[in-house]
Design an enzyme around this catalytic site. Structure first.
Site, PDB file in Angstrom:
ATOM      1  N   ASN A  94      -2.089   4.593   2.645  1.00 34.52           N
ATOM      2  CA  ASN A  94      -2.528   3.873   3.841  1.00 34.52           C
ATOM      3  C   ASN A  94      -1.480   2.858   4.246  1.00 34.52           C
ATOM      4  O   ASN A  94      -0.780   2.294   3.405  1.00 34.52           O
ATOM      5  CB  ASN A  94      -3.889   3.198   3.604  1.00 34.52           C
ATOM      6  CG  ASN A  94      -3.730   1.784   3.085  1.00 34.52           C
ATOM      7  OD1 ASN A  94      -3.449   0.851   3.843  1.00 34.52           O
ATOM      8  ND2 ASN A  94      -3.873   1.617   1.778  1.00 34.52           N
ATOM      9  N   CYS A  97       0.270  -6.868  -0.186  1.00 36.58           N
ATOM     10  CA  CYS A  97       0.158  -5.678   0.672  1.00 36.58           C
ATOM     11  C   CYS A  97       1.561  -5.126   0.932  1.00 36.58           C
ATOM     12  O   CYS A  97       2.420  -5.843   1.442  1.00 36.58           O
ATOM     13  CB  CYS A  97      -0.527  -6.039   1.989  1.00 36.58           C
ATOM     14  SG  CYS A  97      -0.505  -4.676   3.159  1.00 36.58           S
ATOM     15  N   LYS A 116      -4.105 -11.179  -6.527  1.00 34.18           N
ATOM     16  CA  LYS A 116      -3.909  -9.723  -6.556  1.00 34.18           C
ATOM     17  C   LYS A 116      -2.418  -9.406  -6.503  1.00 34.18           C
ATOM     18  O   LYS A 116      -1.731  -9.754  -5.539  1.00 34.18           O
ATOM     19  CB  LYS A 116      -4.636  -9.069  -5.378  1.00 34.18           C
ATOM     20  CG  LYS A 116      -4.620  -7.550  -5.431  1.00 34.18           C
ATOM     21  CD  LYS A 116      -5.619  -6.971  -4.468  1.00 34.18           C
ATOM     22  CE  LYS A 116      -5.695  -5.458  -4.552  1.00 34.18           C
ATOM     23  NZ  LYS A 116      -6.714  -4.906  -3.656  1.00 34.18           N
ATOM     24  N   GLY A 169      -7.284   3.721  -8.881  1.00 33.79           N
ATOM     25  CA  GLY A 169      -7.669   5.053  -9.333  1.00 33.79           C
ATOM     26  C   GLY A 169      -8.916   5.140 -10.181  1.00 33.79           C
ATOM     27  O   GLY A 169      -9.107   6.125 -10.891  1.00 33.79           O
TER      28      GLY A 169
HETATM   29  C1  SIN Z   1      -3.214  -2.652   4.649  1.00 26.76           C
HETATM   30  O1  SIN Z   1      -4.027  -3.229   5.411  1.00 26.76           O
HETATM   31  O2  SIN Z   1      -2.136  -2.199   5.101  1.00 26.76           O
HETATM   32  C2  SIN Z   1      -3.529  -2.495   3.191  1.00 26.76           C
HETATM   33  C3  SIN Z   1      -3.997  -3.757   2.560  1.00 26.76           C
HETATM   34  C4  SIN Z   1      -3.316  -4.075   1.253  1.00 26.76           C
HETATM   35  O3  SIN Z   1      -2.643  -3.216   0.678  1.00 26.76           O
HETATM   36  O4  SIN Z   1      -3.431  -5.205   0.779  1.00 26.76           O
END
Ligand code: SIN
Length: 308
Positions: free
Chosen positions: A74, A133, A168, A247
């Site tokens: 994503n 991210c 995170k 996962g």
């Molecule tokens: C995204 O919104 O591109 C993913 C969010 C993330 O990986 O923290």
């Protein structure tokens, strides 16, 4: 040794009491109160919001998601309605007694502090600092590759809020242990390991990258061995608890994370693929594993693979 009736998944960690060891991973179904309510009603110990920025963001253009071998890529670009808007959703969830972890990001220390304050005042039970991210590096404060910045941002957020703070981390670094130690030094109450792995897909017919953002973050089964290794390494280096993420699609994955050193797990891609039932299935499976192996508490499993 515990009898099945006495076995419990309740965990007290990072200043929180959670009724189970599962949560949704930020970004999966976290965009509205009704979906977060369903996460909680399905057995999660806490519901984690989509990462929220100081103001709303539209995110990247399509295509933003593609299935690949072993997982999903994503590159959403952190679309979100902004902390101010979402604070009302947090209040609504809190009125219903749901344990809420608010995930957020920002670009400056001032914004990090202001967002932490606003989300805390809205009633969040904990904050999850998204510094990792892979899809917006350079645009906003995704500093998870720099230990000094991680420590500084974590300390600023801790100074602005009395809520537990999870940090995170990214697997896209040379040494995640160094970054985890920096988060702990900054006052983090827990580490979430990990966010997605930077990756890409190319369409052989169109001869172009599939995602509009070119690269994206890999989640799902292919991420598990990487995040599991990160949890394993971090466990030996910090005192604070770890939340394994990457996962998890069944109880066996969750147990593997517990054995590596995680105290709880977050579930992402599997919720998108298989639905909300996964929380209850993982909870029941971990309890059954405890019964079969004569564990009296989940704490006895945590870090078990490190012991002789
Ligand atoms: C995204 O919104 O591109 C993913 C969010 C993330 O990986 O923290």
């Amino acid at each position: 040794m515990g009898k099945l009736t006495e076995l419990s998944l309740v965990v007290e960690f990072a200043g929180l009491r959670l009724r189970s060891r599962t949560m949704n991973a930020s970004g999966v179904l976290g965009m509205s109160a009704p979906l977060l309510r369903r996460v909680y009603e399905s057995g999660a110990g806490a519901a984690v919001t989509k990462s929220l920025g100081p103001t709303g963001r539209p995110g990247h253009s399509n295509p933003t998601v593609v299935e690949v071998e072993g997982g999903v890529l994503n590159a959403m670009g952190l679309p979100n309605p902004g902390v101010g808007y979402f604070a009302d959703e947090v209040r609504e969830l809190k009125r219903e007694g749901i344990t809420v972890v608010s995930s957020f990001f920002a670009s400056t220390l001032k914004e990090f502090s202001e967002s932490a304050r606003a989300l805390s005042e809205a009633g969040s039970d904990a904050l999850e600092l998204n510094l990792s991210c892979p899809n917006v590096e350079g645009e906003v404060g995704m500093c998870a590759a720099d230990a000094a910045s991680v420590e500084r941002v974590t300390a600023a957020v801790k100074a602005a809020s009395d809520k537990p703070v999870f940090v995170k981390l990214s697997p896209n670094v040379t040494d995640i242990v160094q970054i985890a130690v920096a988060a702990e030094k900054g006052g983090a109450d827990a580490i979430t390991a990990t966010n997605t792995l930077k990756a890409m897909a190319i369409d052989a017919d169109f001869r172009r990258p599939v995602l509009a953002n070119v690269t994206g973050g890999l989640s799902g089964p292919a991420l598990k061995p990487v995040s599991l290794r990160c949890v394993w390494e971090i466990f030996d280096a910090v005192e604070i608890p770890i939340i394994g993420c990457g996962g998890v699609s069944g109880w066996r994955d969750a147990v593997e994370y517990l054995l590596a050193g995680a105290s709880a797990v977050q579930i992402g891609a599997a919720v998108r693929d298989g639905g909300f039932e996964v929380f209850g299935e993982v909870n029941a499976g971990v309890l059954e594993y405890m019964r079969r192996n004569s564990y009296g508490s989940v704490a006895e499993i945590v870090g078990g693979a490190h012991r002789e």
